[in-house]
Design an enzyme around this catalytic site. Structure first.
Site, mmCIF file in Angstrom:
data_model
loop_
_atom_site.group_PDB
_atom_site.id
_atom_site.type_symbol
_atom_site.label_atom_id
_atom_site.label_comp_id
_atom_site.label_asym_id
_atom_site.label_seq_id
_atom_site.Cartn_x
_atom_site.Cartn_y
_atom_site.Cartn_z
ATOM 1 N N GLU A 108 0.491 -1.231 2.640
ATOM 2 C CA GLU A 108 -0.171 -2.594 4.252
ATOM 3 C C GLU A 108 -0.083 -3.623 4.599
ATOM 4 O O GLU A 108 0.566 -4.663 5.337
ATOM 5 C CB GLU A 108 -2.029 -2.059 4.250
ATOM 6 C CG GLU A 108 -2.508 -0.861 4.446
ATOM 7 C CD GLU A 108 -3.015 0.301 3.970
ATOM 8 O OE1 GLU A 108 -2.625 -0.463 2.600
ATOM 9 O OE2 GLU A 108 -3.449 0.794 3.993
ATOM 10 N N HIS B 160 -15.053 2.049 1.856
ATOM 11 C CA HIS B 160 -15.106 2.220 3.709
ATOM 12 C C HIS B 160 -16.209 2.419 4.150
ATOM 13 O O HIS B 160 -16.410 2.786 5.218
ATOM 14 C CB HIS B 160 -15.606 4.498 3.372
ATOM 15 C CG HIS B 160 -13.902 4.139 1.989
ATOM 16 N ND1 HIS B 160 -13.910 3.991 1.228
ATOM 17 C CD2 HIS B 160 -12.621 4.729 3.251
ATOM 18 C CE1 HIS B 160 -12.286 4.186 0.774
ATOM 19 N NE2 HIS B 160 -11.421 4.709 1.758
#
Lengths: 339, 328
Positions: free
Chosen positions: B61, B130
């Site tokens: 990322e 998450h």
């Protein structure tokens, strides 16, 4: 006895102009940085300030090996490379002063010089953050089908950041036209290369990604010039990235506030015998590659240029306080929270 | 004319339309190309635009966000997809330190026209790492714009505006709402960044929210209607810049407000809205501003924890009755 002209015939691998360019580029940086330190001590310049003294041969070699259309991005030790890329001593000194006439209107200071005109993408203050950015700049050049390359410079400290490894991997996978240069001055702030990794031969980092990698002496402009030229040719031919570990040394501390207690006096003295400017001047004397009068002329003109830059910075206006809000967003009417 | 589309199809239409219009727009991210998108938002885009413009990245990322920023500084218009904003945390250096600051640092010489997009917020039993929301994290940063919207029509118009916006824009979507359907107009249209919308008019209390909690508010409002309480529901749609004016106008009418925000309570969007309202609508308030947030806790896996953590209609109804001083 050989005349000066005879020596030149034998020794000159490059033109007088090339030697003059190397000398002028290095001397401009050296004198600019010396003046910067002086002005810092007088509190005309504030904030973090990292000078390039000792590393000038890298800038000089890049100057003659690159094209003006090539892009460049580096870290916060930015003054020397910015001057090499074409920013003026005036706009750089004014930036250090925080004046409105600075290259980024007093918004960046020592760490953040930029010039769109010269395709100079900064001046990044986060160690290693410019590595993926450099690959992205190269990505855009490839996307637009140019044959420009992006030179992405970082220090030996940044080579331990995850961003480098992610970027090396993608840049190779996507064959991006990027030249990675590790300016290995052997100290990440106060920590020597050997204290941060078992892999002290930094050229090996490129090899893990099958990237063509070379170790280069960074104290001699012609060596840097030749390595960068080889690398640039490889990259321009569409073969993807190239990595140079250029070994250099900074004579001053990491920043102005660093007395450099982590290295010995003997080590520093040794490296001063390798001073790229001193060595070049010595070789001019030996070989006559650049005549004495030309050397003097360059010394005088650089001296004048730096004095003029300081005067310009002194006399320049401050930015207006309202300028603070400008350039956060493209639009001028963005509704900032002001209460 | 309009059709019924899912949020994922509406978002894809936005990207496809903009990529057809502007060859400098491209999409990159994990699984966006050959796999057709982790949530199928980019389905079919590789076939139409090819691997030069729809680009699969490794799981890196920080690296690919930085490559996006560099490409944007050099004139391209990247759309960077994060599989979730939870993973974008790895890229915050590039978003916060570079995308947001490049223009200021360079005194306007280098812009950064880039969209970072992906789902934000809890999506069932996905546990601690998450399930977070990132509107407030990104919304505090000058230089960024932040959109958080799950209405298919508005999300499409906003994403098109984001792709055209010359500044870096963070777009927050929702995993569980990618299949949510809505009417989406035919043809070309944009929804402006920085404008809230009244989803349901009402007169007794204002409910302010964004992203999927707007639907929770709508469910609560329908329940309240049965009890004779008329709630106005506002969807902020954009978090930065914040359209507080639409909220102020509503409070001037209803005199009561409950802010519903899936973020944790402290220092979040609800805190900012509450500040603005006490500052600019103080004389119109008949009760203190109340907020319904996610619990001030990391989210555990068990459905018991999820129920305890999330805003829901009954918690909103309780908040409404609190500001209306109704005791039951």
């Amino acid at each position: 006895m050989q005349t000066t002209a005879d020596k030149k015939k034998i020794k000159a691998k490059y033109s007088e102009e090339t030697y003059a360019t190397w000398y002028e580029t290095m001397l401009r940086i050296r004198r600019f940085e010396e003046k910067t330190l002086l002005m810092y001590s007088q509190q005309k310049i504030r904030g973090f300030c990292h000078v390039y003294i000792g590393q000038e041969a890298i800038a000089a070699g890049l100057k003659t090996a690159l094209r003006p259309e090539d892009c460049m991005v580096t870290a916060y030790r930015v003054h020397g490379l910015a001057l090499m890329k074409g920013l003026t001593s005036r706009e750089c000194m004014a930036e250090l002063y925080g004046k409105d006439t600075g290259c980024v209107r007093g918004k960046g200071g020592s760490m953040h010089f930029f010039s769109k005109e010269h395709k100079f993408f900064g001046g990044n203050g986060i160690v290693g953050a410019q590595i993926p950015i450099g690959a992205g700049i190269a990505f855009a050049e490839k996307y637009n089908k140019t044959d420009n390359i992006c030179v992405t410079l970082f220090g030996d400290g940044a080579a331990r950041q995850g961003a480098l490894h992610e970027t090396f991997n993608m840049a190779m996978n996507w064959k991006l036209p990027v030249l990675f240069i590790c300016e290995n001055n052997q100290y990440a702030m106060g920590t020597s290369v050997a204290r941060t990794s078992n892999v002290t031969d930094m050229v090996k980092i490129g090899l893990s990604y099958d990237m063509p990698s070379e170790q280069v002496d960074g104290m001699r402009p012609e060596v840097v010039h030749e390595a960068v030229s080889r690398a640039a040719e490889h990259i321009r031919s569409g073969k993807g990235p190239y990595y140079l570990e250029i070994k250099t040394y900074r004579y001053r501390g990491h920043s102005v506030s660093d007395p450099g207690l982590y290295r010995t006096k003997e080590e520093l003295e040794y490296y001063k015998t390798l001073d790229p400017i001193g060595m070049l001047e010595h070789s001019f004397k030996e070989t006559g590659l650049l005549p004495d009068e030309r050397v003097l002329e360059i010394q005088e003109s650089i001296k004048d240029e730096i004095e003029d830059a300081v005067q310009f910075a002194e006399e320049s206006p401050w930015p207006s306080p309202e300028e603070l809000y400008i350039d956060n967003y493209v639009e001028r009417d963005y509704p900032f929270m002001k209460d | 004319m309009s059709r019924i589309l899912t949020l994922r199809d509406a978002l894809r239409e936005a990207m496809v339309e903009e990529m057809r219009l502007d060859p400098t727009v491209f999409l990159m991210g994990e699984e966006v190309a050959a796999y057709n998108g982790a949530y199928k938002v980019s389905k079919g885009m590789l076939d139409e635009f090819g691997p030069e413009r729809v680009i699969d990245t490794p799981i890196a990322e920080l690296g690919f966000a930085g490559i996006g920023v560099g490409a944007a500084m050099n004139g391209l218009k990247p759309i960077v997809e994060f599989m979730t904003w939870n993973f974008a945390v790895l890229a915050f250096d590039q978003i916060v330190n570079n995308a947001a600051k490049t223009m200021s640092q360079s005194a306007g010489q280098f812009g950064c026209q880039i969209v970072f997009r992906g789902p934000s917020g809890a999506a069932g039993q996905l546990a601690q790492q998450h399930s977070q929301t990132f509107e407030a994290w990104m919304g505090t940063v000058p230089g960024l714009k932040v959109i958080s919207c799950t209405d298919p029509a508005d999300a499409k118009g906003l994403l098109k505006s984001a792709i055209r916006d010359p500044n870096p824009v963070c777009m927050m979507e929702s995993e569980v709402f990618y299949g949510e359907k809505g009417e989406v107009p035919e043809g070309e249209y944009l929804v402006p960044i920085g404008k809230a919308i009244v989803r349901k008019e009402g007169s007794d209390v204002t409910l302010v929210s964004f992203n999927k909690q707007v639907k929770t508010c709508m469910l609560a409002a329908a329940e309240l209607e049965k009890e004779g309480i008329s709630a106005e529901v506002i969807d902020l749609r954009t978090i930065r810049p914040l359209d507080i004016e639409t909220v102020i106008q509503s409070v001037k009418k209803t005199n009561r407000i409950v802010v519903v925000d899936e973020s944790w309570p402290m220092f979040g969007v609800s805190a900012e809205v509450a500040y603005e309202i006490q500052k600019y609508a103080f004389d119109y308030l008949d009760a203190p501003v109340t907020r319904i947030n996610a619990a001030d806790s990391s989210l555990g896996y068990s459905h018991i924890y999820v129920d305890e953590y999330m805003p829901n209609p009954s918690r909103i109804i309780k908040g409404v009755k609190e500001v209306m001083y109704i005791k039951r």
